[in-house]
Design a protein around this motif. Structure first.
Motif, PDB file in Angstrom:
ATOM      1  N   THR A 126       1.947  53.022  39.472  1.00 29.04           N
ATOM      2  CA  THR A 126       1.583  53.057  38.572  1.00 29.04           C
ATOM      3  C   THR A 126       0.932  53.626  37.572  1.00 29.04           C
ATOM      4  O   THR A 126       0.917  53.111  36.703  1.00 29.04           O
ATOM      5  N   GLY A 127      -0.675  53.221  38.041  1.00 30.25           N
ATOM      6  CA  GLY A 127      -1.669  53.778  37.291  1.00 30.25           C
ATOM      7  C   GLY A 127      -2.101  53.112  36.525  1.00 30.25           C
ATOM      8  O   GLY A 127      -3.152  53.453  35.539  1.00 30.25           O
ATOM      9  N   VAL A 128      -2.789  51.962  36.994  1.00 32.31           N
ATOM     10  CA  VAL A 128      -2.497  50.613  35.918  1.00 32.31           C
ATOM     11  C   VAL A 128      -4.248  49.884  36.303  1.00 32.31           C
ATOM     12  O   VAL A 128      -3.778  50.047  38.091  1.00 32.31           O
ATOM     13  N   PRO A 129      -5.242  49.183  36.319  1.00 35.86           N
ATOM     14  CA  PRO A 129      -6.040  48.948  37.249  1.00 35.86           C
ATOM     15  C   PRO A 129      -6.127  47.642  36.888  1.00 35.86           C
ATOM     16  O   PRO A 129      -5.251  46.684  36.205  1.00 35.86           O
ATOM     17  N   ALA A 130      -7.013  46.738  37.513  1.00 38.22           N
ATOM     18  CA  ALA A 130      -6.799  45.789  38.165  1.00 38.22           C
ATOM     19  C   ALA A 130      -8.408  44.622  38.486  1.00 38.22           C
ATOM     20  O   ALA A 130      -8.427  45.536  39.114  1.00 38.22           O
ATOM     21  N   THR A 131      -8.249  42.913  38.381  1.00 40.04           N
ATOM     22  CA  THR A 131      -8.995  42.928  38.718  1.00 40.04           C
ATOM     23  C   THR A 131      -8.917  41.540  39.674  1.00 40.04           C
ATOM     24  O   THR A 131      -7.839  41.594  39.554  1.00 40.04           O
ATOM     25  N   PHE A 132      -9.091  41.823  41.142  1.00 40.60           N
ATOM     26  CA  PHE A 132      -9.416  40.624  42.309  1.00 40.60           C
ATOM     27  C   PHE A 132     -10.258  39.660  42.507  1.00 40.60           C
ATOM     28  O   PHE A 132     -11.710  40.226  42.357  1.00 40.60           O
ATOM     29  N   PHE A 133      -9.627  38.268  42.030  1.00 40.50           N
ATOM     30  CA  PHE A 133     -11.033  37.320  42.286  1.00 40.50           C
ATOM     31  C   PHE A 133     -11.225  36.980  43.626  1.00 40.50           C
ATOM     32  O   PHE A 133      -9.690  36.855  44.034  1.00 40.50           O
ATOM     33  N   ILE A 134     -12.005  36.897  44.679  1.00 47.75           N
ATOM     34  CA  ILE A 134     -12.024  36.864  45.846  1.00 47.75           C
ATOM     35  C   ILE A 134     -13.606  35.555  45.900  1.00 47.75           C
ATOM     36  O   ILE A 134     -14.459  35.753  45.769  1.00 47.75           O
ATOM     37  N   PRO A 135     -12.681  34.790  46.866  1.00 55.15           N
ATOM     38  CA  PRO A 135     -13.993  33.760  47.039  1.00 55.15           C
ATOM     39  C   PRO A 135     -14.664  33.983  48.083  1.00 55.15           C
ATOM     40  O   PRO A 135     -14.005  35.195  48.823  1.00 55.15           O
ATOM     41  N   GLY A 136     -15.966  33.213  47.751  1.00 54.75           N
ATOM     42  CA  GLY A 136     -17.002  33.947  49.079  1.00 54.75           C
ATOM     43  C   GLY A 136     -16.610  34.146  50.336  1.00 54.75           C
ATOM     44  O   GLY A 136     -16.874  34.698  51.651  1.00 54.75           O
ATOM     45  N   ILE A 144     -11.281  47.037  48.400  1.00 52.00           N
ATOM     46  CA  ILE A 144     -10.015  47.317  46.321  1.00 52.00           C
ATOM     47  C   ILE A 144     -11.062  47.959  45.831  1.00 52.00           C
ATOM     48  O   ILE A 144     -10.490  48.682  44.708  1.00 52.00           O
ATOM     49  N   VAL A 145     -12.739  47.592  46.153  1.00 52.94           N
ATOM     50  CA  VAL A 145     -13.676  48.857  44.687  1.00 52.94           C
ATOM     51  C   VAL A 145     -13.157  50.369  45.423  1.00 52.94           C
ATOM     52  O   VAL A 145     -13.101  50.820  43.825  1.00 52.94           O
ATOM     53  N   ASP A 146     -12.534  50.526  45.905  1.00 51.72           N
ATOM     54  CA  ASP A 146     -12.616  51.992  45.950  1.00 51.72           C
ATOM     55  C   ASP A 146     -11.125  52.657  45.567  1.00 51.72           C
ATOM     56  O   ASP A 146     -11.568  53.681  45.316  1.00 51.72           O
ATOM     57  N   ARG A 147     -10.112  51.645  45.830  1.00 50.44           N
ATOM     58  CA  ARG A 147      -8.977  52.063  44.452  1.00 50.44           C
ATOM     59  C   ARG A 147      -9.410  51.803  43.229  1.00 50.44           C
ATOM     60  O   ARG A 147      -8.052  52.369  42.993  1.00 50.44           O
ATOM     61  N   GLY A 148     -10.335  51.580  42.722  1.00 51.53           N
ATOM     62  CA  GLY A 148     -10.567  52.391  41.334  1.00 51.53           C
ATOM     63  C   GLY A 148     -10.650  50.859  40.776  1.00 51.53           C
ATOM     64  O   GLY A 148     -10.958  50.974  39.331  1.00 51.53           O
ATOM     65  N   HIS A 149     -10.519  49.435  41.438  1.00 48.67           N
ATOM     66  CA  HIS A 149     -10.695  48.123  40.704  1.00 48.67           C
ATOM     67  C   HIS A 149     -12.038  47.176  40.970  1.00 48.67           C
ATOM     68  O   HIS A 149     -12.641  47.707  41.778  1.00 48.67           O
ATOM     69  N   GLU A 150     -11.242  46.367  39.677  1.00 45.83           N
ATOM     70  CA  GLU A 150     -12.379  45.230  40.251  1.00 45.83           C
ATOM     71  C   GLU A 150     -12.587  43.983  40.410  1.00 45.83           C
ATOM     72  O   GLU A 150     -11.541  43.722  40.861  1.00 45.83           O
ATOM     73  N   VAL A 151     -13.787  43.582  42.134  1.00 51.01           N
ATOM     74  CA  VAL A 151     -13.750  42.662  42.035  1.00 51.01           C
ATOM     75  C   VAL A 151     -15.145  41.649  41.890  1.00 51.01           C
ATOM     76  O   VAL A 151     -16.019  41.756  40.866  1.00 51.01           O
ATOM     77  N   ALA A 152     -14.262  40.531  41.444  1.00 56.01           N
ATOM     78  CA  ALA A 152     -15.351  38.979  40.989  1.00 56.01           C
ATOM     79  C   ALA A 152     -15.204  37.880  41.493  1.00 56.01           C
ATOM     80  O   ALA A 152     -14.273  37.767  42.522  1.00 56.01           O
ATOM     81  N   HIS A 153     -15.826  37.420  41.261  1.00 54.93           N
ATOM     82  CA  HIS A 153     -16.410  35.933  41.259  1.00 54.93           C
ATOM     83  C   HIS A 153     -15.530  34.507  41.394  1.00 54.93           C
ATOM     84  O   HIS A 153     -15.084  34.425  40.508  1.00 54.93           O
ATOM     85  N   HIS A 154     -14.884  34.206  42.778  1.00 56.43           N
ATOM     86  CA  HIS A 154     -13.705  33.470  42.783  1.00 56.43           C
ATOM     87  C   HIS A 154     -14.281  32.131  43.034  1.00 56.43           C
ATOM     88  O   HIS A 154     -13.915  31.524  44.697  1.00 56.43           O
ATOM     89  N   GLU A 209     -23.772  29.855  44.015  1.00 58.73           N
ATOM     90  CA  GLU A 209     -24.682  30.888  44.680  1.00 58.73           C
ATOM     91  C   GLU A 209     -24.663  31.539  46.170  1.00 58.73           C
ATOM     92  O   GLU A 209     -24.635  32.562  46.262  1.00 58.73           O
ATOM     93  N   ARG A 210     -23.450  30.588  46.634  1.00 59.16           N
ATOM     94  CA  ARG A 210     -23.452  30.850  48.571  1.00 59.16           C
ATOM     95  C   ARG A 210     -22.201  32.094  47.908  1.00 59.16           C
ATOM     96  O   ARG A 210     -22.515  33.398  49.096  1.00 59.16           O
ATOM     97  N   GLY A 211     -21.169  32.092  47.180  1.00 60.69           N
ATOM     98  CA  GLY A 211     -20.647  33.314  46.889  1.00 60.69           C
ATOM     99  C   GLY A 211     -20.937  34.658  46.617  1.00 60.69           C
ATOM    100  O   GLY A 211     -20.939  35.863  46.776  1.00 60.69           O
ATOM    101  N   MET A 212     -22.072  34.021  45.556  1.00 58.10           N
ATOM    102  CA  MET A 212     -22.713  35.491  45.048  1.00 58.10           C
ATOM    103  C   MET A 212     -23.480  36.226  46.052  1.00 58.10           C
ATOM    104  O   MET A 212     -24.189  37.093  46.118  1.00 58.10           O
ATOM    105  N   GLU A 246     -20.464  45.238  43.235  1.00 59.33           N
ATOM    106  CA  GLU A 246     -20.862  44.670  41.977  1.00 59.33           C
ATOM    107  C   GLU A 246     -20.333  43.630  41.336  1.00 59.33           C
ATOM    108  O   GLU A 246     -18.831  44.008  41.089  1.00 59.33           O
ATOM    109  N   ILE A 247     -20.729  42.512  41.206  1.00 62.93           N
ATOM    110  CA  ILE A 247     -20.206  41.297  40.399  1.00 62.93           C
ATOM    111  C   ILE A 247     -20.327  41.346  38.936  1.00 62.93           C
ATOM    112  O   ILE A 247     -21.692  40.925  38.338  1.00 62.93           O
ATOM    113  N   SER A 248     -19.303  41.167  37.571  1.00 63.34           N
ATOM    114  CA  SER A 248     -19.427  40.829  36.722  1.00 63.34           C
ATOM    115  C   SER A 248     -18.966  39.941  36.046  1.00 63.34           C
ATOM    116  O   SER A 248     -18.967  39.502  35.124  1.00 63.34           O
TER     117      SER A 248
END
Length: 292
Positions: free
Chosen positions: A60-70, A83-93, A113-116, A125-127
């Protein structure tokens, strides 16, 4: 009403996927690790649901964000990088998917902090951050700011991004809501009890289609939360595809990663500021005090 963060779009859509795997069930009790069926139900998310969703997003050509527990990223090396290699964002959960409101003083910071540390070790990279179960405390936003992250996505104080001032800096909040969460539609397990109604994807598609149409009218953020062990199932993935196709067909809905929305919102001088502080509950003397 500020609209600069939308950059001319009627609505901005953020597709977010909480890749929780076994973590939220183990947070209910470690003994569930011995429940083979339950653990397989959760493992379906990263093992089957995530690859299917990544292909759907490509198509579908759309980007997304994946929240992942450490803990999940640690147990599945390479998952976040793929996930990042496919053009999407990984975020902290979180690390353990234990809700911050259930933790003793100091434990929320230690878990955060353990997750970070896991993501730093993997070069991810986590934003941004999302609290487990969206059960943020009044310290959560300050933790996010203290670690230099751009945004949080756990609160429900608006249907547009807003600023939260903290002692450590300003955090952009990308608000969520139960009506835009697939857990409330599809989640079911006999034990632990996590939900008891398995809705038709047709009903869910109609509800979310109505919501994105209304949000385009009101200039809102359509911040959809899905879980790969739920929405990764075939008919539900097809419903998500139809939702994306509908939004694209409108011509006034922009799909962005959460990181990109937060950057636009941070540059919008007219964005609402909503301080986060507990109400004066002690003044409500007739109410029971609750647990200590």
């Amino acid at each position: 009403m500020s609209d600069k963060w939308r950059n001319g779009a009627g609505a901005v859509a953020t597709l977010t996927f909480d890749v929780d795997a076994e973590a939220p069930i183990l947070a209910h009790g470690r003994h569930y690790a011995a429940h083979a069926s339950t653990m397989s139900h959760q493992a379906y998310g990263p093992d089957v649901g995530v690859p299917r969703i990544l292909d759907l997003l490509d198509e579908t050509g759309v980007p997304a964000t994946f929240f992942i527990p450490g803990w999940v990223a640690e147990r599945r090396p390479g998952l976040a990088a793929r996930i990042v290699d496919r053009g999407h964002e990984v975020a902290h959960h979180s690390y353990s998917h234990r809700p911050p409101t259930s933790l003793a003083p100091g434990e929320e910071r230690a878990d955060f902090e353990r997750g970070m540390e896991v993501f730093a070790a993997q070069g991810i990279e986590i934003s941004g951050h999302r609290a487990a179960n969206w059960e943020a405390t009044y310290e959560t936003a300050e933790l996010v700011a203290d670690h230099g992250l751009l945004y949080d996505s756990s609160l429900m104080g608006d249907d547009r991004p807003y600023r939260i001032p903290t002692a450590k800096g300003v955090v952009t909040e990308l608000p969520v809501h139960w009506s835009l969460d697939d857990w409330e539609q599809y989640a079911f397990l006999p034990a632990p009890h996590v939900g008891s109604v398995v809705e038709s994807p047709r009903k869910v598609l109609q509800m979310w289609t109505d919501e994105i149409d209304a949000m385009a009218h009101y200039g809102s953020l359509f911040n959809l939360t899905n879980h790969p062990f739920l929405t990764g199932r075939p008919s539900r993935a097809m419903a998500l595809r139809k939702l994306i196709e509908h939004a694209l067909s409108r011509g006034d809905v922009t799909f962005l990663r959460c990181r990109d929305v937060a950057k636009l919102a941070a540059e919008d001088a007219d964005l609402a500021t909503r301080p986060s502080a507990p109400p004066p509950a002690d003044s409500l003397g007739a109410f029971p005090p609750g647990p200590a």
